[in-house]
Design an enzyme around this catalytic site. Structure first.
Site, PDB file in Angstrom:
ATOM      1  N   HIS A 149     -23.605 -22.660  36.348  1.00 22.12           N
ATOM      2  CA  HIS A 149     -24.859 -23.036  35.687  1.00 22.12           C
ATOM      3  C   HIS A 149     -24.543 -23.554  34.285  1.00 22.12           C
ATOM      4  O   HIS A 149     -24.236 -22.794  33.374  1.00 22.12           O
ATOM      5  CB  HIS A 149     -25.779 -21.819  35.614  1.00 22.12           C
ATOM      6  CG  HIS A 149     -27.220 -22.158  35.323  1.00 22.12           C
ATOM      7  ND1 HIS A 149     -27.624 -23.375  34.826  1.00 22.12           N
ATOM      8  CD2 HIS A 149     -28.363 -21.427  35.472  1.00 22.12           C
ATOM      9  CE1 HIS A 149     -28.935 -23.380  34.681  1.00 22.12           C
ATOM     10  NE2 HIS A 149     -29.410 -22.206  35.075  1.00 22.12           N
ATOM     11  N   HIS A 152     -30.179 -26.199  31.214  1.00 23.81           N
ATOM     12  CA  HIS A 152     -31.424 -25.528  30.825  1.00 23.81           C
ATOM     13  C   HIS A 152     -31.320 -24.609  29.608  1.00 23.81           C
ATOM     14  O   HIS A 152     -32.148 -23.725  29.416  1.00 23.81           O
ATOM     15  CB  HIS A 152     -31.996 -24.722  32.001  1.00 23.81           C
ATOM     16  CG  HIS A 152     -32.177 -25.526  33.240  1.00 23.81           C
ATOM     17  ND1 HIS A 152     -32.344 -24.963  34.489  1.00 23.81           N
ATOM     18  CD2 HIS A 152     -32.202 -26.870  33.444  1.00 23.81           C
ATOM     19  CE1 HIS A 152     -32.465 -25.917  35.400  1.00 23.81           C
ATOM     20  NE2 HIS A 152     -32.383 -27.082  34.771  1.00 23.81           N
ATOM     21  N   TYR A 154     -28.931 -22.404  28.782  1.00 16.32           N
ATOM     22  CA  TYR A 154     -28.167 -21.165  28.889  1.00 16.32           C
ATOM     23  C   TYR A 154     -26.767 -21.368  28.292  1.00 16.32           C
ATOM     24  O   TYR A 154     -26.486 -22.416  27.722  1.00 16.32           O
ATOM     25  CB  TYR A 154     -28.140 -20.687  30.343  1.00 16.32           C
ATOM     26  CG  TYR A 154     -29.521 -20.323  30.838  1.00 16.32           C
ATOM     27  CD1 TYR A 154     -30.172 -19.189  30.354  1.00 16.32           C
ATOM     28  CD2 TYR A 154     -30.196 -21.111  31.752  1.00 16.32           C
ATOM     29  CE1 TYR A 154     -31.447 -18.850  30.783  1.00 16.32           C
ATOM     30  CE2 TYR A 154     -31.480 -20.793  32.193  1.00 16.32           C
ATOM     31  CZ  TYR A 154     -32.096 -19.661  31.699  1.00 16.32           C
ATOM     32  OH  TYR A 154     -33.371 -19.333  32.120  1.00 16.32           O
TER      33      TYR A 154
END
Length: 346
Positions: A149, A152, A154
């Protein structure tokens, strides 16, 4: 051409190296907070199995937390470390495979408990190693690949973005320097899993704190950003946008996935309000729902080879049979994405 004929490109088989999928439909990762103490139980396995049984070619799980003290700030988010959590995931994998699907975990560090600028270099190395351990765990228990990931807002994305990364060491500075943390994460994961295990990296321009943000403002900047990540070992880029049909840069109809594929030559997944007529933010900020709409433009872009795979989020969240209904032309049976539907997730 009939409707069912027109959507058949979504259901063509896909192969990349040792990863073979029955079709081009991917379940996008969506956090559910249904894993008490970080352990996914039989209900989680059943949830993913239902999607695999209904023509989802590849499932990307909800974000799974790496083994680092500051990796999570939410309860009931699953871990990708520890014997009990890994046993739970092994059961999930078994159920999905038995149903004919493929599955990868999204590996996640939320990065919200500490400012990205406050991590020492030694702690950064610890986090890199935690990602590598998670990748190794995923391969060992039978997953078909991993997704890192990097979107977004993070942790990985905090290193990417100039507004959050003000570091003056080797992990900060220019656009390329800000990719170094992710580059090291990808390389460490590649070393942990070997050359034939699929590594997906999820990226986004937008942030939860700024929907208009741009890591790369031009195609040239996007190339600078992507090149170190390609060289580190990314196989597939999962390109998160809020609306898949919106062009990424002026002067071209290509969306982010289209540009990424054109620049890198790598495989690309597109995602963003597919199957919906509203966007994610309006549902929660304005109390609006979202109904399913036609996907003809999506199929045309897939046919044009602008991207390779199509990730479905909210439509699959509320309707495990979404892909089957699309394939069979049962549009009237589709479950609209509404607040009420969210209360009865299955």
């Amino acid at each position: 051409m009939s409707y069912t004929e027109s959507v058949q490109p979504l259901f063509r088989p896909y192969t990349l190296g040792k990863l073979t999928l029955a079709n081009r439909i991917v379940m996008a990762p969506m956090t559910r907070n249904f894993s008490p103490n970080g352990i996914p139980g039989p209900d989680v396995a059943a949830y993913y199995r239902r999607r695999a049984e209904n023509n989802v070619g590849l499932i990307v799980t909800e974000g799974t937390i790496v083994d680092h003290a500051d990796s999570s700030y939410q309860e009931n988010v699953p871990f990708i470390y520890g014997e009990e959590a890994l046993e739970g995931w092994a059961n999930v994998v078994s159920e999905v495979h038995e149903a004919g699907g493929k599955i990868v975990p999204q590996i996640w560090h939320m990065g919200a408990r500490k400012n990205v600028n406050d991590y020492s270099e030694s702690e950064v190395v610890e986090i890199v190693n935690a990602f590598a351990e998670a990748a190794s765990n995923a391969k060992r228990i039978g997953f078909d690949g991993i997704e890192i990931h990097g979107a977004h807002g993070y942790l990985v994305d905090q290193f990417f973005w100039e507004k959050t990364n003000e570091r003056t060491d080797r992990y900060g500075g220019s656009l390329v320097a800000r990719t170094r943390f992710a580059e090291e994460v990808v390389k460490a994961c590649r070393d942990a899993v070997g050359p034939d295990f699929t590594i997906i990296l999820r990226i986004s321009q937008w942030k939860e704190s700024d929907f208009t943000a741009k890591l790369a403002k031009t195609p040239d900047e996007l190339k600078q950003f992507l090149t170190p990540l390609v060289e580190a070992g990314v196989d597939i880029f999962h390109c998160s946008t809020r609306r898949f049909w919106e062009p990424e840069f002026e002067g071209s109809d290509l969306n982010l996935a289209g540009w990424v594929k054109q620049i890198t030559g790598k495989q690309a997944i597109t995602v963003g309000s597919i199957g919906l007529d509203g966007d994610f933010i309006s549902l929660f900020k304005e109390g609006k729902g979202a109904s399913n709409v036609g996907i003809e433009s999506l199929v045309q872009k897939l046919e044009n080879d602008e991207f390779d795979l199509v990730a479905i989020g909210r439509a699959l969240l509320v309707d495990p049979e979404w892909a089957t209904k699309i394939r069979e032309g049962r549009l009237d049976d589709l479950v609209p994405f509404t607040a009420e539907a969210l209360k009865t997730l299955s």
